[in-house]
Design a protein around this motif. Structure first.
Motif, short mmCIF file in Angstrom:
data_model
loop_
_atom_site.label_atom_id
_atom_site.label_comp_id
_atom_site.label_asym_id
_atom_site.label_seq_id
_atom_site.Cartn_x
_atom_site.Cartn_y
_atom_site.Cartn_z
N LEU A 244 0.83 -1.19 0.00
CA LEU A 244 0.00 0.00 0.00
C LEU A 244 0.87 1.25 0.00
O LEU A 244 1.97 1.27 0.53
CB LEU A 244 -0.90 0.01 1.24
CG LEU A 244 -1.90 -1.13 1.41
CD1 LEU A 244 -2.64 -0.97 2.72
CD2 LEU A 244 -2.87 -1.19 0.24
N THR A 245 0.32 2.30 -0.60
CA THR A 245 0.96 3.61 -0.47
C THR A 245 0.59 4.19 0.89
O THR A 245 -0.30 3.70 1.59
CB THR A 245 0.50 4.56 -1.58
OG1 THR A 245 -0.91 4.81 -1.40
CG2 THR A 245 0.73 3.94 -2.96
N CYS A 313 -0.41 -6.00 11.44
CA CYS A 313 0.63 -6.57 10.56
C CYS A 313 1.41 -5.46 9.86
O CYS A 313 2.63 -5.54 9.72
CB CYS A 313 0.00 -7.49 9.52
SG CYS A 313 -0.78 -8.97 10.21
N ALA A 314 0.70 -4.41 9.43
CA ALA A 314 1.34 -3.31 8.70
C ALA A 314 2.18 -2.43 9.61
O ALA A 314 3.26 -1.97 9.23
CB ALA A 314 0.29 -2.48 7.98
N TYR A 315 1.71 -2.18 10.82
CA TYR A 315 2.43 -1.29 11.74
C TYR A 315 3.66 -1.96 12.34
O TYR A 315 4.63 -1.28 12.68
CB TYR A 315 1.50 -0.87 12.88
CG TYR A 315 0.40 0.10 12.49
CD1 TYR A 315 0.43 0.79 11.29
CD2 TYR A 315 -0.69 0.31 13.34
CE1 TYR A 315 -0.59 1.67 10.94
CE2 TYR A 315 -1.71 1.18 13.00
CZ TYR A 315 -1.65 1.85 11.79
OH TYR A 315 -2.66 2.73 11.45
N LEU A 316 3.62 -3.30 12.49
CA LEU A 316 4.69 -3.99 13.21
C LEU A 316 5.42 -5.04 12.36
O LEU A 316 6.18 -5.85 12.89
CB LEU A 316 4.13 -4.67 14.47
CG LEU A 316 3.53 -3.72 15.51
CD1 LEU A 316 2.84 -4.49 16.62
CD2 LEU A 316 4.62 -2.82 16.09
N ALA A 317 5.17 -5.05 11.05
CA ALA A 317 5.88 -5.94 10.12
C ALA A 317 5.70 -7.42 10.48
O ALA A 317 6.63 -8.21 10.35
CB ALA A 317 7.37 -5.59 10.07
N GLY A 406 0.11 -6.36 4.47
CA GLY A 406 0.48 -5.53 5.61
C GLY A 406 1.98 -5.52 5.85
O GLY A 406 2.60 -4.45 5.98
N ARG A 407 2.59 -6.68 5.90
CA ARG A 407 4.03 -6.78 6.16
C ARG A 407 4.84 -6.14 5.03
O ARG A 407 5.84 -5.46 5.29
CB ARG A 407 4.37 -8.27 6.31
CG ARG A 407 5.79 -8.60 6.64
CD ARG A 407 5.83 -10.09 7.02
NE ARG A 407 7.13 -10.68 6.87
CZ ARG A 407 8.08 -10.68 7.79
NH1 ARG A 407 7.86 -10.07 8.94
NH2 ARG A 407 9.24 -11.29 7.59
N LYS A 408 4.38 -6.31 3.80
CA LYS A 408 5.08 -5.70 2.66
C LYS A 408 4.94 -4.18 2.68
O LYS A 408 5.84 -3.46 2.25
CB LYS A 408 4.53 -6.28 1.36
CG LYS A 408 4.81 -7.76 1.20
CD LYS A 408 4.14 -8.34 -0.03
CE LYS A 408 4.42 -9.84 -0.15
NZ LYS A 408 3.77 -10.45 -1.33
N THR A 409 3.80 -3.70 3.18
CA THR A 409 3.59 -2.26 3.28
C THR A 409 4.56 -1.65 4.29
O THR A 409 5.12 -0.57 4.06
CB THR A 409 2.14 -1.97 3.69
OG1 THR A 409 1.25 -2.45 2.67
CG2 THR A 409 1.91 -0.50 3.92
N PHE A 410 4.78 -2.33 5.41
CA PHE A 410 5.73 -1.83 6.41
C PHE A 410 7.11 -1.65 5.77
O PHE A 410 7.74 -0.59 5.91
CB PHE A 410 5.83 -2.82 7.57
CG PHE A 410 6.85 -2.45 8.60
CD1 PHE A 410 6.50 -1.70 9.71
CD2 PHE A 410 8.18 -2.86 8.48
CE1 PHE A 410 7.44 -1.35 10.67
CE2 PHE A 410 9.13 -2.51 9.42
CZ PHE A 410 8.77 -1.76 10.52
N VAL A 411 7.58 -2.67 5.07
CA VAL A 411 8.91 -2.61 4.46
C VAL A 411 9.00 -1.48 3.46
O VAL A 411 9.94 -0.66 3.49
CB VAL A 411 9.23 -3.97 3.77
CG1 VAL A 411 10.52 -3.85 2.95
CG2 VAL A 411 9.36 -5.07 4.80
N THR A 412 8.01 -1.38 2.58
CA THR A 412 8.05 -0.38 1.50
C THR A 412 8.01 1.04 2.04
O THR A 412 8.80 1.90 1.63
CB THR A 412 6.87 -0.62 0.53
OG1 THR A 412 6.93 -1.96 0.03
CG2 THR A 412 6.92 0.35 -0.62
N LEU A 413 7.11 1.30 2.99
CA LEU A 413 6.96 2.66 3.51
C LEU A 413 8.13 3.07 4.40
O LEU A 413 8.54 4.24 4.40
CB LEU A 413 5.64 2.80 4.26
CG LEU A 413 4.38 2.66 3.40
CD1 LEU A 413 3.13 2.96 4.23
CD2 LEU A 413 4.43 3.57 2.19
N LYS A 414 8.67 2.12 5.18
CA LYS A 414 9.82 2.45 6.02
C LYS A 414 11.04 2.81 5.19
O LYS A 414 11.79 3.73 5.52
CB LYS A 414 10.13 1.29 6.97
CG LYS A 414 9.15 1.14 8.12
CD LYS A 414 9.12 2.37 9.01
CE LYS A 414 8.14 2.22 10.16
NZ LYS A 414 8.05 3.46 10.99
#
Length: 475
Positions: A244-245, A313-317, A406-414
């Motif tokens: 996600l963006t 999942c997104a906030y904590l990878a 969710g997990r992929k969003t954490f990585v991409t946005l961080k």
């Protein structure tokens, strides 16, 4: 080869007689075979695994039974020795046939034993037989890095590779054999896979890696396999992950599930269920209609919890399995981190536990603190059944919303926020760059914006604005 005998007392008949069973163990395989003999439990010597010695007519019966058991053991050792000399690795079915064959020949040489017709000569194990044997060993294998058995998902993937090779053999009339794993096979399989199946490069590489692992096992076990398989290429092309963006993640976090729009959407969901069930007989006790205000409210609560589990999942990878295990003991408020061991890899993960404009893990966990649960959030099951509705309410249409996003969003946005890759890898628990890169998504709009920000910073340091620099270059 190890042969043991057991008296199956738990299966004794009305007369008290229990069957005698033989167990043959060799090369991490096992075969159980009935001896065709019975005795009373009081007559069984468990230490010697034979009948107790007796005199008179009873002694004759004891000698006959014990001779049968010893002959089976001798036949098993002969069958195993013969297989070793011929370089064969027998599976349970082939070993059974070999043991019965040797038992029949030994029986003809001994007085008092009725000869058993020799079974047909066992056919050599096929490519498929050896593959199934390898799969069996993989299912019992322990990952030395994690101390856990290989996952069912991975084992299913290996089994799926065999079905693909069998489909290839059926479609091309190419016989699968260990000796035939050469350049010709590789080229024909490549043509079949891309032209007839129309599947992707990474899927092709996955099947070839499974094949090479299997053939390596065959080589280790001294089976006659073509060495050409070592040259098989298993491509692994990195592709952008579905992530996600920042705007999309904020939209999902901001969904209000108790608006009239949300109620209408859920009501329509139950109306579709009613329409689908109209033509089927109604079971006793079944509701006449699924449209009920209480059920709508319950569905809305479930949607909210599914959304929050996704945000966790997104906030904590976290993988969904680790998110369901996250408990207050994993939260280090003093150092603002979450410390948890990844269930899949058993590697420690250290995740930032701070709220900012995009990631709000602290507020999310505080939302459920009053429930007094053993876990930080309610355990989420069937998440992917609810997330499409969550995406619809958030106006998300670009990608399908699943728990893995969710997990992929954490990585991409961080990474987009400028966090070093090594720091993000500490949060996700990845050990290698290659596996980590599969979680990195690409948002072209944010990529261009990042370049623009960098250009402004460079221009500012040089004392010129971006527009001024551009005009100078044009001149």
């Amino acid at each position: 080869m190890e042969v043991t005998r057991q008296l199956l007392t738990e299966r004794a008949g009305k007369t008290g007689l229990a069957r005698i069973q033989l167990t043959f163990c060799w090369d991490s395989q096992r075969l159980r075979l009935g001896a065709g003999q019975k005795c009373l439990p009081k007559d069984w010597d468990a230490k010697r695994e034979l009948l107790k010695a007796k005199t008179g007519a009873a002694g004759t019966h004891v000698d006959t039974v014990n001779r049968v058991l010893d002959t089976y053991a001798e036949a098993a050792h002969a069958a195993y020795h013969e297989a070793q000399l011929s370089g064969q690795r027998l599976n349970p079915a082939a070993m059974k046939a070999a043991i019965l064959g040797h038992y029949a020949r030994l029986g003809q040489e001994q007085a008092g034993l009725l000869p058993i017709p020799a079974p047909p000569a066992p056919t050599p194990p096929s490519f498929t037989d050896y593959y199934h044997q390898w799969l069996g060993e993989q299912s019992r294998r322990t990952n030395l890095r994690t101390g856990q058995r290989l996952s069912k998902t991975y084992l299913d993937s290996l089994a799926n590779s065999l079905s693909v090779f069998q489909a290839f053999a059926a479609a091309t009339q190419h016989e699968l054999s260990l000796a035939g794993m050469n350049k010709t096979f590789y080229q024909q399989f490549q043509e079949y896979f891309f032209e007839q199946r129309g599947q992707g490069l990474n899927t092709f590489g996955k099947h070839i890696r499974a094949l090479k692992n299997f053939l390596g096992w065959c080589e280790e076990n001294d089976l006659a396999v073509s060495p050409k398989f070592h040259k098989f290429e298993a491509p692994d092309q990195a592709t952008g992950a579905d992530a996600l963006t920042q705007r999309e993640l904020l939209a999902i976090a901001g969904v209000d599930f108790y608006t009239e729009h949300a109620r209408t959407l859920v009501r329509q969901h139950y109306e579709r269920l009613d329409a689908a069930a109209a033509d089927t007989p109604r079971r006793r006790g079944q509701r006449r209609s699924q449209v009920d205000e209480y059920r709508i409210l319950e569905r809305l609560r479930s949607l909210e919890r599914a959304r929050d589990k996704f945000l966790q999942c997104a906030y904590l990878a976290l993988r969904i399995s680790d998110a369901n295990k996250l408990a207050p003991r994993h939260l280090d408020y003093a150092h603002h981190v979450v410390r948890i061991k990844a269930g899949k890899t058993q590697l420690p993960c250290v995740v930032p536990f701070l709220d900012d404009d995009v990631f709000r893990p602290v507020a999310l966990i505080e939302k459920y603190r009053s429930l007094g649960l053993d876990t930080c959030l309610p355990v989420g099951t069937g998440l992917d059944d609810y997330l499409p509705t969550v995406a619809q309410l958030a106006g998300l249409t670009r990608i399908a919303l699943t728990s893995k996003v969710g997990r992929k969003t954490f990585v991409t946005l961080k990474l987009a926020q400028g966090v070093p890759r090594t720091t993000v890898m500490q949060a996700t628990g990845h050990r290698t760059e290659s596996s980590f890169n599969r979680y990195v998504g690409i948002d072209e709009a944010e990529l261009v914006e990042t370049y623009r920000k960098t250009a402004r910073q460079v221009a500012k340091k040089g004392g010129n604005s971006v527009s001024t620099s551009t005009q100078q270059e044009a001149a």
